[in-house]
Scaffold this motif. Sequence first.
Motif, PDB file in Angstrom:
ATOM      1  N   ASN A 185      -4.501  32.623   8.055  1.00 11.58           N
ATOM      2  CA  ASN A 185      -3.435  31.851   8.684  1.00 11.58           C
ATOM      3  C   ASN A 185      -2.447  32.787   9.381  1.00 11.58           C
ATOM      4  N   SER A 196      -4.312  36.963  14.368  1.00  9.17           N
ATOM      5  CA  SER A 196      -5.067  36.976  15.626  1.00  9.17           C
ATOM      6  C   SER A 196      -6.372  37.720  15.398  1.00  9.17           C
ATOM      7  N   HIS A 241      -9.916  39.004  17.101  1.00  4.51           N
ATOM      8  CA  HIS A 241     -10.507  39.311  18.398  1.00  4.51           C
ATOM      9  C   HIS A 241     -12.025  39.302  18.303  1.00  4.51           C
ATOM     10  N   GLU A 249     -13.616  28.756  15.451  1.00  3.41           N
ATOM     11  CA  GLU A 249     -13.170  27.423  15.891  1.00  3.41           C
ATOM     12  C   GLU A 249     -13.395  26.386  14.796  1.00  3.41           C
ATOM     13  N   LYS A 285     -10.636  26.764  12.317  1.00  2.00           N
ATOM     14  CA  LYS A 285      -9.397  26.163  12.829  1.00  2.00           C
ATOM     15  C   LYS A 285      -9.403  24.653  12.605  1.00  2.00           C
ATOM     16  N   ASN A 344      -4.903  28.170  10.378  1.00  2.60           N
ATOM     17  CA  ASN A 344      -4.100  28.349  11.596  1.00  2.60           C
ATOM     18  C   ASN A 344      -4.208  29.782  12.118  1.00  2.60           C
ATOM     19  N   THR A 372      -5.482  32.558  15.265  1.00  2.22           N
ATOM     20  CA  THR A 372      -5.521  32.650  16.727  1.00  2.22           C
ATOM     21  C   THR A 372      -6.788  33.387  17.141  1.00  2.22           C
ATOM     22  N   VAL A 403      -8.728  35.379  19.917  1.00  3.65           N
ATOM     23  CA  VAL A 403      -8.572  36.128  21.163  1.00  3.65           C
ATOM     24  C   VAL A 403      -9.965  36.557  21.613  1.00  3.65           C
TER      25      VAL A 403
END
Length: 472
Positions: A164, A167, A169, A181, A184, A189, A191, A193
């Motif tokens: 959570n 980020s 990559h 994905e 998510k 939560n 991110t 990249v």
Amino acid sequence: MPGLTGHSVAYLYREFILYHQTDYEETRKQTLIAITCLAVFIGYNYWCSRGSLRNIRKRGKLIALMENNATCYYLYKDTPMGFEYDLVKAFADHLGVALEVKTPGWNALFNSLERKDGDIIAAGMTYTPGRDNRVDFSTSYLSVKQNIIIHKSNRSIKSIDDLNGVSIHVREETTYQQRLEELKKKGINLTIVTHKNIPTEELIEMVEKRKIVATVADSNIALLNRRYYPDIKIAFPISKKQDLAWAVRNGDRGLLSEINWFFARIKANGTFKKIYNRYYGSVDHFDYVDIKKFHRRIITRLPEFKTVIKQESERHGFDWRLIAAVIYQESHLDPFAQSYTGTRGMMQLTRTTAKEMGVSNRFDWRQNIRGGVAYLAKLTKRFDDIKDPRTRLLFALASYNIGYGHVRDAQQIAMELGEDPKTWDGLKKALPLLRRKEYYSRTKHGYARGTEPVTYIEHILTYYDILKQKTI
């Protein structure tokens, strides 16, 4: 029936028969036409499905679409290498054709296959239901799990819930992106990249250099790259086992069948295991302190000795990086190293070996390297009954560590075990038995610490692999 005479009945009967005969003939004719069309269709489909395989054999060349990285395909001293490459080369040899490799980049692999720029995709690709809309996949040849990769010093990421706010990559259009994905959607939560056509290995390096916090890599990629980037940590898996497979164009059943048969064959005859062990055989054994020290001494110690190592290696036909790996295993590049057994110097020569090779001062590192490399070359020649050059080298290295006579004894034990005494797999099973009386009592040279040469060679091959990936 009222109103019908005998002649009338006979007439109607003849007409009935003629009508149905005509109907039967028409039906028969239509059926034959349908069967013929179906046969032509099936034949055409079969011809098309065998088309790629036939064209490959006709042109005498298999064109493989691959990724250019340490786990798939790379050039070392102008020689192609890599786990996937060795598999594809074995398949080309199986077909009796040459091999051409093209590396269009990850994002262009499917388009390149569809444009017929290549015959197969062999790039460590994971089978997914979405991808099989565009290509047909072979049977699986390896199972992997996706893992989160972080820096060794990171103490905050220990489980999926800890992602959570992080980020992560990854290269775009990969199963890594798909899996993140999914996480998510499940409420993590994080991110995502994405990077276009950046190899996973580069993202792993960025983690080690603290340029990014985290990335994702398949387990085979993660384990191999841990030796190149020892400050990374394989944190935890984020997927179940997934299958790696090769891909061909949709409907290319002939080539697909040949690939599937090939995989079954090489797994049955030991070829797959041999190729796998060449690249991944010792990746599970990881000593952070040792590997980290090796990376440091490549910079601090190796440059002083590099010129002489290169000269002596070239004199005897060895790759200088291999000899550097042997020297590090023997002495950690310390000219004054000595062991309790009486060996001395960079290549840990015994008094007897030094005398045999004309070395008057074992602490003279130039003499020591010259004598050690010459002695390894001499041992290699003594195994000229072994045709495979790599296997011959491994036998010579084992002899350098434990003694030529003990290696020959282990070969005899391998034969008794029903193993092939001229393969490294066979010798590796037999060597540890030289510690056991029921085995060494029947040998010419007796007891030996037979586990040591196995570990010794694993370490050398690890150091050698690191040096091959380094620009030094």
